[in-house]
Scaffold this motif. Structure first.
Motif, mmCIF file in Angstrom:
data_model
loop_
_atom_site.group_PDB
_atom_site.id
_atom_site.type_symbol
_atom_site.label_atom_id
_atom_site.label_comp_id
_atom_site.label_asym_id
_atom_site.label_seq_id
_atom_site.Cartn_x
_atom_site.Cartn_y
_atom_site.Cartn_z
ATOM 1 N N ASP A 175 0.874 -1.170 0.000
ATOM 2 C CA ASP A 175 0.000 0.000 0.000
ATOM 3 C C ASP A 175 0.911 1.220 0.000
ATOM 4 O O ASP A 175 1.989 1.194 0.591
ATOM 5 N N VAL A 176 0.520 2.270 -0.657
ATOM 6 C CA VAL A 176 1.331 3.483 -0.651
ATOM 7 C C VAL A 176 1.284 4.144 0.718
ATOM 8 O O VAL A 176 2.292 4.581 1.246
ATOM 9 N N ASP A 177 0.120 4.178 1.306
ATOM 10 C CA ASP A 177 -0.084 4.874 2.571
ATOM 11 C C ASP A 177 0.134 3.907 3.731
ATOM 12 O O ASP A 177 -0.786 3.208 4.151
ATOM 13 N N MET A 178 1.388 3.849 4.219
ATOM 14 C CA MET A 178 1.730 2.979 5.344
ATOM 15 C C MET A 178 2.366 3.819 6.444
ATOM 16 O O MET A 178 3.005 4.826 6.163
ATOM 17 N N PRO A 179 2.201 3.393 7.692
ATOM 18 C CA PRO A 179 2.845 4.116 8.786
ATOM 19 C C PRO A 179 4.373 4.030 8.710
ATOM 20 O O PRO A 179 4.914 3.040 8.239
ATOM 21 N N TYR A 180 5.030 5.065 9.155
ATOM 22 C CA TYR A 180 6.483 5.153 9.309
ATOM 23 C C TYR A 180 7.223 5.341 7.993
ATOM 24 O O TYR A 180 8.016 6.253 7.861
ATOM 25 N N VAL A 181 7.038 4.447 7.049
ATOM 26 C CA VAL A 181 7.713 4.537 5.750
ATOM 27 C C VAL A 181 6.655 4.279 4.675
ATOM 28 O O VAL A 181 5.918 3.305 4.753
ATOM 29 N N ASP A 182 6.594 5.151 3.667
ATOM 30 C CA ASP A 182 5.562 4.975 2.639
ATOM 31 C C ASP A 182 5.904 3.821 1.697
ATOM 32 O O ASP A 182 7.058 3.407 1.588
ATOM 33 N N GLY A 183 4.886 3.313 1.040
ATOM 34 C CA GLY A 183 5.045 2.160 0.164
ATOM 35 C C GLY A 183 5.969 2.391 -1.014
ATOM 36 O O GLY A 183 6.639 1.470 -1.477
ATOM 37 N N LEU A 184 6.041 3.625 -1.522
ATOM 38 C CA LEU A 184 6.946 3.896 -2.636
ATOM 39 C C LEU A 184 8.400 3.784 -2.199
ATOM 40 O O LEU A 184 9.249 3.305 -2.953
ATOM 41 N N SER A 185 8.699 4.192 -0.972
ATOM 42 C CA SER A 185 10.064 4.048 -0.455
ATOM 43 C C SER A 185 10.423 2.580 -0.269
ATOM 44 O O SER A 185 11.532 2.160 -0.591
ATOM 45 N N VAL A 186 9.477 1.800 0.232
ATOM 46 C CA VAL A 186 9.714 0.359 0.389
ATOM 47 C C VAL A 186 9.896 -0.284 -0.983
ATOM 48 O O VAL A 186 10.771 -1.123 -1.178
ATOM 49 N N CYS A 187 9.096 0.142 -1.947
ATOM 50 C CA CYS A 187 9.208 -0.368 -3.317
ATOM 51 C C CYS A 187 10.603 -0.087 -3.874
ATOM 52 O O CYS A 187 11.252 -0.982 -4.428
ATOM 53 N N SER A 188 11.088 1.136 -3.709
ATOM 54 C CA SER A 188 12.437 1.495 -4.185
ATOM 55 C C SER A 188 13.496 0.632 -3.515
ATOM 56 O O SER A 188 14.431 0.153 -4.171
ATOM 57 N N TYR A 189 13.346 0.422 -2.217
ATOM 58 C CA TYR A 189 14.294 -0.403 -1.463
ATOM 59 C C TYR A 189 14.290 -1.843 -1.984
ATOM 60 O O TYR A 189 15.351 -2.418 -2.241
ATOM 61 N N LEU A 190 13.093 -2.413 -2.137
ATOM 62 C CA LEU A 190 12.992 -3.796 -2.636
ATOM 63 C C LEU A 190 13.568 -3.916 -4.038
ATOM 64 O O LEU A 190 14.286 -4.868 -4.345
#
Length: 98
Positions: free
Chosen positions: A31-46
């Motif tokens: 989900d894009v709207d997640m607590p602490y770190v947004d989903g787009l940042s997690v996507c970039s990391y993955l």
């Protein structure tokens, strides 16, 4: 029920901690709207960690489509998405990866 083992995380920090412990992903749904770190940042990391992992972004904001693809998403689904729609996106990319 669909041959998938699912790990649901309460937030991005929990997901990132599981990855640091060695969790191996076949795919990710964020989900894009997640607590602490947004989903787009997690996507970039993955994507930076392993570009072969299919990543599906779920968002209620149409304007985020291009940002999601730029972050490495394989596909973007609009909220609310139904199970069949999600599986329709995941099945082909998981088959192609195996």
């Amino acid at each position: 029920h669909d041959g998938c083992e699912v790990l649901a995380c309460a937030d991005a920090r929990e997901a990132l901690a599981a990855l640091e412990r060695g969790l191996v992903l076949d795919a990710a749904v964020l989900d894009v709207d997640m607590p602490y770190v947004d989903g787009l940042s997690v996507c970039s990391y993955l994507h930076a960690r392993d570009a072969s992992i299919p990543i599906v972004i779920v968002s209620g904001i149409d304007e985020l489509r291009s940002a999601a693809f730029a972050a490495g998403a394989t596909d973007v689904l609009a909220k609310p998405c139904v199970r069949e729609e999600l599986l329709g996106v995941l099945r082909p990319v998981l088959r192609a990866a195996s």
